[in-house]
Design a protein around this motif. Structure first.
Motif, short mmCIF file in Angstrom:
data_model
loop_
_atom_site.label_atom_id
_atom_site.label_comp_id
_atom_site.label_asym_id
_atom_site.label_seq_id
_atom_site.Cartn_x
_atom_site.Cartn_y
_atom_site.Cartn_z
N HIS A 164 0.84 -1.20 0.00
CA HIS A 164 0.00 0.00 0.00
C HIS A 164 0.87 1.24 0.00
N GLU B 292 8.05 0.93 4.56
CA GLU B 292 7.44 0.01 5.51
C GLU B 292 7.51 -1.40 4.94
N HIS C 245 4.54 7.15 3.36
CA HIS C 245 5.39 5.96 3.23
C HIS C 245 4.91 5.06 2.10
N ALA D 54 4.73 0.95 1.39
CA ALA D 54 4.82 -0.32 2.11
C ALA D 54 4.98 -1.46 1.11
N GLU E 11 -3.65 3.81 2.18
CA GLU E 11 -3.89 3.97 3.62
C GLU E 11 -3.82 5.45 3.93
ZN ZN Z 1 1.33 1.65 6.09
#
Ligand code: ZN
Length: 135
Positions: free
Chosen positions: A6, A127, A77, A79, A53
């Protein structure tokens, strides 16, 4: 590492951004989840195979609150899904990356997560996340 799991976006107002991203993506968010230990409330969208997210701070000293203060809203971020987060952390440490939490912690959406310091990744907070398998 496997696919991008994500993309995380820091927002000031989760309700307002949920409405905005629903308009943008044409689908409503499918879950809201608070991670109290991180001082964050998250919501998730699926758009085709992709996942977004949104992250809102729940307390003024949380990492997201500090990020918003410094940089404002935006991509926070990226991921990546990994099959074995513990061995991936060891591999990345061996490559010289700075892992922020060497012991994976429980993140949102049923994941074990770890972060790499953006100083070592061209400014991108990375992440790692591994699905927690119900056994
Ligand atoms: Zn995340």
């Amino acid at each position: 590492m496997d696919k991008i799991e994500h993309i995380g976006i820091a927002v000031k107002d989760l309700e307002a951004s949920n409405a905005l991203f629903e308009k943008l993506l044409g689908v409503p968010h499918y879950k809201i989840e608070e991670v109290a230990s991180e001082g964050v409330r998250t919501s998730f969208f699926k758009s085709g195979p992709n996942k977004i997210e949104l992250l809102e701070a729940t307390k003024p000293d949380s990492p997201i609150a500090k990020y918003l203060e410094k940089k404002g809203e935006g991509i926070h971020h990226i991921a990546f899904a990994v099959a074995d987060i513990v061995s991936e952390i060891q591999r990345l440490k061996g490559e010289g990356f700075l892992v922020l939490n060497e012991t994976p912690k429980k993140g949102a959406d049923n994941k074990l997560v770890a972060f790499l310091h953006p100083k070592g990744t061209n400014g991108v907070l990375v992440e790692l996340c591994q699905e927690i398998k119900e056994s």
